[in-house]
Design a protein around this motif. Structure first.
Motif, short mmCIF file in Angstrom:
data_model
loop_
_atom_site.label_atom_id
_atom_site.label_comp_id
_atom_site.label_asym_id
_atom_site.label_seq_id
_atom_site.Cartn_x
_atom_site.Cartn_y
_atom_site.Cartn_z
N VAL A 136 -4.66 7.32 3.53
CA VAL A 136 -5.12 6.15 2.79
C VAL A 136 -6.13 5.40 3.66
N ARG B 22 -8.93 2.15 3.63
CA ARG B 22 -9.61 1.03 2.98
C ARG B 22 -11.07 1.07 3.42
N ILE C 117 0.84 -1.21 0.00
CA ILE C 117 0.00 0.00 0.00
C ILE C 117 0.87 1.25 0.00
N THR D 247 0.97 3.95 -2.98
CA THR D 247 0.61 5.34 -2.66
C THR D 247 1.70 6.30 -3.11
N TYR E 66 -9.13 1.24 -1.86
CA TYR E 66 -8.20 2.04 -1.08
C TYR E 66 -8.29 3.48 -1.59
#
Length: 535
Positions: A475, A477, A20, A24, A459
């Motif tokens: 971020v 989810r 992630i 990102t 996300y």
């Protein structure tokens, strides 16, 4: 409608924290490098910005069955033609949206626009051409009871259909992430052939360029009417750059307040000319520019008209020889009441017949299959309630209002507004109806809620405080809902007929399921794109 083996509840694929963070970093760097950006929040923005933030984005694209994505693309041409026909039918608009017998009686904003347009018609319209840059918005619907998923229309936008260029850049960002990382192999759907192309910027600029060409003065400018302190400026600038680089057409940007003093009509020809400052002039001095086309990125909400002068300015532009995008009748054609009225028996068939569309039965059937049940609050016979169905009515209220109260948990109420944040949902409907004046009911429609697949997630990445030790990016989810928008354009008049393009690109906006509204600019959604899946 399609059956699909795809399990939406298993999306998104699981990612580790390391993955992630890597995605990102790549996504936000790409966004900032490629103009997938907003101006940062603030009370005012300087004329020459010195900083940006990335637009709110998703890390992974959202799954949409290939057959439904292709269906939405095919439908756009029929929708372009349908709404062009509506905009050219003065009697129909007078009856449905007018201030004498239509919605304009109950809605002052709609009524003021209609009265201004009626006065211009009485004087004489000097520019018969209309330009529409359209977007038809859809959700996936799972409410058929047999496991099948269908495509249902949320609304059809005829003014300020935004996020075309930034949606193209979001799709490119997801293709880049896939090419760079293959999304770490977490899904077999991450293949290049499942990332459809998106050339929205070129196609929308093409529509504006066609209007400019039809006007017939190569050195004229296209006017972008914009809101003051616009944060979503780059979505507009990419169209401006495309027009200059690919079509050699210059753009000038003005707010209604600026136009109140800069715009003037030639008393004989009604040519629209702007007196602009040296900063905007290609000559570097005070100049007068002729306008070929007026593209409204403002003017769709009452707050864009805080004084009568702002309405007067809008009517000045409508009176001119410049081609308006949209004209007032085309803006009115995008009203929710029109959307509801088109569902009445025979209405859409009549418009498609007037357009001399081949295979009218097929075209109208395909359109109607994308519509949920809708009715006006003042409807005496709402379509979802049998005439003999007992409803507990309050005094002399219309059956449409009673039905909305009784069926509230499956409904959304919509006014004649664009831009997000205006609708009333589910449990909020009964108390809202208690306070709604009887004379305002005609301005509202009830629509059965579209039921998207449950369990779908994503996300979501938003720029946060620059002092954040994680780089200012948040971020999350979240379980989500994704809305697909298909762009198109049409240049039309009674004399020339309709010239249109249905394949003008697409947009995906994704929001958390806890949010009823869907506007990116209003802060509810993030920009997303498509990965095509089975179905």
């Amino acid at each position: 409608m399609t059956s699909t083996t795809f399990d939406f509840a298993q999306w998104p694929p699981s990612l580790t924290d390391v993955q992630i963070n890597a995605l990102t970093q790549h996504a936000t760097t790409y966004a900032l490098s490629h103009g997938l950006t907003y101006l940062p929040p603030g009370a005012t923005q300087p004329p020459s910005p010195s900083s940006t933030i990335h637009a709110p984005i998703s890390l992974l694209p959202s799954p949409i069955p290939r057959s439904l994505f292709e269906q939405a693309q095919r439908l756009q041409s029929s929708y372009n033609i349908l709404y062009a026909q509506v905009a050219m039918d003065d009697d129909f608009l007078d009856n449905v949206m007018g201030a004498v017998v239509g919605v304009g009686k109950a809605d002052e904003f709609v009524g003021t626009l209609w009265r201004g347009w009626k006065a211009i018609r009485d004087e004489e319209i000097v520019q018969p051409l209309h330009l529409g840059l359209f977007r038809s918005d859809y959700l996936l619907h799972t409410g058929e009871g047999d496991g099948r998923i269908s495509l249902k229309q949320v609304e059809f936008n005829t003014i300020s259909s935004s996020f075309g260029p930034l949606s193209e850049k979001t799709a490119a960002m997801h293709r880049y992430l896939n090419a760079l990382t293959n999304y770490f192999g977490v899904s077999p759907y991450f293949k290049s052939e499942n990332f459809p192309p998106n050339d929205t910027t070129a196609r929308l600029a093409e529509g504006l360029a066609e209007a400019h060409k039809a006007y017939g003065v190569p050195g004229a400018y296209i006017l972008f009417v914009v809101q003051p302190n616009e944060r979503n400026v780059f979505d507009q600038r990419w169209l401006e750059y495309e027009l200059l680089e690919k079509h050699s057409i210059r753009v000038v940007r003005q707010t209604f307040e600026e136009l109140a003093t800069s715009a003037a009509l030639d008393p004989d020809t009604r040519v629209l000319r702007l007196t602009v400052s040296p900063a905007l002039s290609p000559l570097g001095s005070l100049s007068t520019l002729e306008v070929s086309t007026v593209y409204f990125r403002a003017g769709y909400v009452p707050s864009d008209y805080p004084t009568p002068t702002h309405y007067t300015t809008r009517f000045t532009l409508e009176r001119s020889r410049a081609i308006n995008c949209p004209t007032i009748p085309l803006q009115l054609a995008g009203g929710k009441k029109i959307q509801e009225f088109l569902t009445h028996p025979g209405v859409v068939e009549r418009f498609m017949r007037d357009a001399d569309v081949q295979s009218i039965g097929t075209a109208t059937k395909d359109l109607r299959e994308t519509w949920m049940s809708m009715w006006s609050l003042d409807d005496p016979d709402p379509p979802v309630v049998p005439s003999d169905y007992p409803l507990q009515r309050t005094m002399d209220e219309p059956r449409g209002t009673t039905a909305a109260r009784a069926l509230a948990d499956s409904l959304v109420l919509k006014p004649q507004r664009e831009g997000g944040g205006n609708n009333v949902y589910k449990q909020d409907i009964p108390p809202f109806l208690e306070t709604l004046p009887a004379q305002d009911r005609e301005a509202w429609i009830a629509m059965q809620l579209i039921l998207p697949p449950q369990g779908l997630g994503s996300y979501l990445v938003r720029a946060g405080a620059t002092s954040d030790p994680n780089g200012g990016n948040k971020v999350v989810r979240s379980e989500t809902v994704s809305e697909l928008g298909i762009f198109g354009w049409a240049l039309f008049s009674r004399e020339t007929g309709v010239r249109e393009r249905g394949d003008a690109g697409w947009l995906v906006r994704t929001k958390g399921v806890e949010s009823n509204e869907g506007g990116v600019a209003a802060g509810f959604s993030v920009l997303d794109s498509v990965v095509l899946v089975d179905g």
